[in-house]
Motif scaffolding. Structure first.
Motif, PDB file in Angstrom:
ATOM      1  N   LEU A 178       0.817  -1.212   0.000  1.00 28.17           N
ATOM      2  CA  LEU A 178       0.000   0.000   0.000  1.00 28.17           C
ATOM      3  C   LEU A 178       0.852   1.265   0.000  1.00 28.17           C
ATOM      4  CD1 LEU A 178      -2.821  -0.934   2.552  1.00 28.17           C
ATOM      5  CD2 LEU A 178      -2.872  -1.092   0.053  1.00 28.17           C
ATOM      6  N   LYS A 179       1.891   1.294   0.829  1.00 29.06           N
ATOM      7  CA  LYS A 179       2.642   2.556   0.972  1.00 29.06           C
ATOM      8  C   LYS A 179       3.613   2.799  -0.173  1.00 29.06           C
ATOM      9  CE  LYS A 179       6.601   1.123   3.853  1.00 29.06           C
ATOM     10  NZ  LYS A 179       7.305   1.344   5.143  1.00 29.06           N
ATOM     11  N   THR A 180       4.042   1.734  -0.876  1.00 25.89           N
ATOM     12  CA  THR A 180       4.990   1.932  -1.979  1.00 25.89           C
ATOM     13  C   THR A 180       4.301   2.011  -3.336  1.00 25.89           C
ATOM     14  OG1 THR A 180       5.385  -0.445  -2.301  1.00 25.89           O
ATOM     15  CG2 THR A 180       6.790   0.717  -0.701  1.00 25.89           C
ATOM     16  N   ALA A 181       2.996   1.857  -3.372  1.00 25.25           N
ATOM     17  CA  ALA A 181       2.269   1.977  -4.638  1.00 25.25           C
ATOM     18  C   ALA A 181       2.371   3.401  -5.159  1.00 25.25           C
ATOM     19  CB  ALA A 181       0.807   1.590  -4.446  1.00 25.25           C
ATOM     20  N   THR A 182       2.413   3.554  -6.470  1.00 21.49           N
ATOM     21  CA  THR A 182       2.506   4.880  -7.083  1.00 21.49           C
ATOM     22  C   THR A 182       1.149   5.373  -7.560  1.00 21.49           C
ATOM     23  OG1 THR A 182       3.065   3.858  -9.216  1.00 21.49           O
ATOM     24  CG2 THR A 182       4.890   4.541  -7.798  1.00 21.49           C
ATOM     25  N   GLN A 183       0.101   4.735  -7.089  1.00 21.77           N
ATOM     26  CA  GLN A 183      -1.277   5.112  -7.378  1.00 21.77           C
ATOM     27  C   GLN A 183      -2.131   4.789  -6.145  1.00 21.77           C
ATOM     28  OE1 GLN A 183       0.061   1.780  -7.674  1.00 21.77           O
ATOM     29  NE2 GLN A 183      -0.163   1.975  -9.898  1.00 21.77           N
ATOM     30  N   PRO A 184      -3.387   5.236  -6.091  1.00 19.19           N
ATOM     31  CA  PRO A 184      -4.246   4.819  -4.989  1.00 19.19           C
ATOM     32  C   PRO A 184      -4.248   3.297  -4.879  1.00 19.19           C
ATOM     33  CG  PRO A 184      -5.328   6.519  -6.274  1.00 19.19           C
ATOM     34  CD  PRO A 184      -4.093   6.134  -7.034  1.00 19.19           C
ATOM     35  N   ALA A 185      -4.232   2.800  -3.644  1.00 18.26           N
ATOM     36  CA  ALA A 185      -4.132   1.362  -3.422  1.00 18.26           C
ATOM     37  C   ALA A 185      -5.034   0.939  -2.269  1.00 18.26           C
ATOM     38  CB  ALA A 185      -2.690   0.964  -3.132  1.00 18.26           C
ATOM     39  N   VAL A 186      -5.701  -0.199  -2.443  1.00 12.78           N
ATOM     40  CA  VAL A 186      -6.608  -0.750  -1.424  1.00 12.78           C
ATOM     41  C   VAL A 186      -6.346  -2.239  -1.303  1.00 12.78           C
ATOM     42  CG1 VAL A 186      -9.006  -1.080  -0.705  1.00 12.78           C
ATOM     43  CG2 VAL A 186      -8.376   0.955  -2.037  1.00 12.78           C
ATOM     44  N   LEU A 187      -6.184  -2.714  -0.072  1.00 11.38           N
ATOM     45  CA  LEU A 187      -6.100  -4.145   0.185  1.00 11.38           C
ATOM     46  C   LEU A 187      -7.460  -4.617   0.662  1.00 11.38           C
ATOM     47  CD1 LEU A 187      -3.252  -6.138   1.813  1.00 11.38           C
ATOM     48  CD2 LEU A 187      -5.590  -6.496   2.617  1.00 11.38           C
ATOM     49  N   VAL A 188      -7.974  -5.666   0.025  1.00 10.09           N
ATOM     50  CA  VAL A 188      -9.308  -6.191   0.335  1.00 10.09           C
ATOM     51  C   VAL A 188      -9.178  -7.566   0.970  1.00 10.09           C
ATOM     52  CG1 VAL A 188     -11.585  -6.746  -0.570  1.00 10.09           C
ATOM     53  CG2 VAL A 188     -10.204  -4.974  -1.687  1.00 10.09           C
ATOM     54  N   GLU A 189      -9.642  -7.702   2.203  1.00  5.39           N
ATOM     55  CA  GLU A 189      -9.800  -9.012   2.852  1.00  5.39           C
ATOM     56  C   GLU A 189     -11.254  -9.422   2.626  1.00  5.39           C
ATOM     57  OE1 GLU A 189      -7.456 -10.762   4.319  1.00  5.39           O
ATOM     58  OE2 GLU A 189      -5.943  -9.405   5.160  1.00  5.39           O
ATOM     59  N   HIS A 190     -11.470 -10.462   1.812  1.00  6.39           N
ATOM     60  CA  HIS A 190     -12.826 -10.804   1.384  1.00  6.39           C
ATOM     61  C   HIS A 190     -13.635 -11.574   2.418  1.00  6.39           C
ATOM     62  CE1 HIS A 190     -11.003  -9.692  -2.442  1.00  6.39           C
ATOM     63  NE2 HIS A 190     -12.226  -9.515  -2.895  1.00  6.39           N
ATOM     64  N   GLY A 191     -12.976 -12.212   3.370  1.00  2.85           N
ATOM     65  CA  GLY A 191     -13.683 -12.970   4.393  1.00  2.85           C
ATOM     66  C   GLY A 191     -12.688 -13.684   5.279  1.00  2.85           C
ATOM     67  N   VAL A 192     -13.170 -14.237   6.391  1.00  7.00           N
ATOM     68  CA  VAL A 192     -12.310 -14.847   7.406  1.00  7.00           C
ATOM     69  C   VAL A 192     -12.293 -16.365   7.186  1.00  7.00           C
ATOM     70  CG1 VAL A 192     -11.853 -15.060   9.881  1.00  7.00           C
ATOM     71  CG2 VAL A 192     -12.955 -12.991   8.988  1.00  7.00           C
ATOM     72  N   ILE A 193     -11.256 -16.859   6.508  1.00  8.03           N
ATOM     73  CA  ILE A 193     -11.251 -18.264   6.094  1.00  8.03           C
ATOM     74  C   ILE A 193     -10.893 -19.236   7.212  1.00  8.03           C
ATOM     75  CG2 ILE A 193     -10.889 -17.815   3.650  1.00  8.03           C
ATOM     76  CD1 ILE A 193      -7.895 -18.377   4.068  1.00  8.03           C
ATOM     77  N   VAL A 194     -10.464 -18.746   8.389  1.00  7.87           N
ATOM     78  CA  VAL A 194     -10.252 -19.661   9.515  1.00  7.87           C
ATOM     79  C   VAL A 194     -11.569 -19.994  10.213  1.00  7.87           C
ATOM     80  CG1 VAL A 194      -7.857 -19.000   9.903  1.00  7.87           C
ATOM     81  CG2 VAL A 194      -9.684 -17.722  11.057  1.00  7.87           C
ATOM     82  N   ASN A 195     -12.624 -19.292   9.861  1.00  8.09           N
ATOM     83  CA  ASN A 195     -13.981 -19.605  10.326  1.00  8.09           C
ATOM     84  C   ASN A 195     -14.545 -20.680   9.391  1.00  8.09           C
ATOM     85  OD1 ASN A 195     -16.780 -19.696  10.605  1.00  8.09           O
ATOM     86  ND2 ASN A 195     -17.002 -17.507  10.953  1.00  8.09           N
ATOM     87  N   PRO A 196     -14.848 -21.892   9.902  1.00  9.41           N
ATOM     88  CA  PRO A 196     -15.299 -22.973   9.012  1.00  9.41           C
ATOM     89  C   PRO A 196     -16.530 -22.611   8.185  1.00  9.41           C
ATOM     90  CG  PRO A 196     -14.755 -23.844  11.184  1.00  9.41           C
ATOM     91  CD  PRO A 196     -14.719 -22.353  11.298  1.00  9.41           C
TER      92      PRO A 196
END
Length: 231
Positions: A178-196
């Protein structure tokens, strides 16, 4: 839901007056074969979830007329800086991930579910990154998704400041992608996969397609930056 739609309308009306929407997006497959990320409840790698979602997201963006560069799909990228290097020249960077919890909560992982979004104040377009994250979060909520706020808990490994609690957006200032991107950047966590239950839901093609469509729809509303993503 009425409030969500109202916010969507306000942001949607404001966007054209600000700038053109993005026309090119770098979609980054989080983690790699050598460093596969979290393990799901059934033992699958996060990288396998990320790759599947990134391919769907890329296709959904292309269907909206957005040019896509897919990064890390082969699982062979070892340096985080290589991801942002490959993304140069694109107007937006989306990093695709799936979530976990701290080790002390793994035995009760069933109570954690939902998406979360991360942006960095050290990104050269921090405010645009946040605005874009809001567009994506609104789109996810319109699709029936809800955020998880467990990353804000004041414990080791979490304690992330919330940029927008209602929309599930956090500041993660020193995250390299995110901080080294040269454009707007978003990290998306789509869901919690440790939850069965969450893992089983995210394995359903209809659910993954819904999520990909929602993220693509939000990203397609993001504001473009000048000079194709270069500050």
């Amino acid at each position: 839901m009425k409030l969500c739609w109202s916010l969507t309308l306000l942001l949607g009306l404001a966007l054209p007056a600000l700038a053109q929407s993005v026309q090119s997006v770098a979609v980054d497959v989080g983690h790699s074969l050598a460093a596969p990320g979290a393990r799901s409840a059934s033992g699958q790698t996060e990288f396998s979830f990320n790759r599947r979602m990134a391919l769907l997201l890329a296709e959904q963006l292309r269907q909206r007329g957005v040019e896509v560069q897919l990064i890390g799909a082969a699982g062979d990228i070892r340096q985080l800086s290589e991801r942002t290097l490959q993304a140069q020249g694109r107007q937006l960077l989306l990093s695709v991930h799936h979530d976990s919890v701290q080790p002390q909560y793994l035995s009760e992982a069933g109570r954690f579910q939902g998406y979360s979004l991360f942006v960095s104040r050290k990104n050269p377009f921090a405010e645009l990154s946040l605005a874009c994250a809001r567009q994506i979060a609104l789109s996810l909520q319109e699709a029936g998704e809800r955020p998880t706020l467990h990353h804000a808990e004041a414990i080791a490994g979490e304690n992330r400041p919330l940029a927008d609690a209602a929309l599930g957006i956090y500041w993660f200032d020193d995250l390299v992608v995110l901080k080294t991107a040269t454009q707007p950047a978003v990290l998306v966590e789509h869901g919690v996969i440790v939850n069965p239950a969450e893992e089983a839901r995210l394995a359903q093609p209809a659910v993954t397609l819904k999520l990909a469509r929602a993220v693509a729809a939000g990203a397609a509303r993001c504001q473009a930056v000048p000079a194709a993503g270069r500050p």
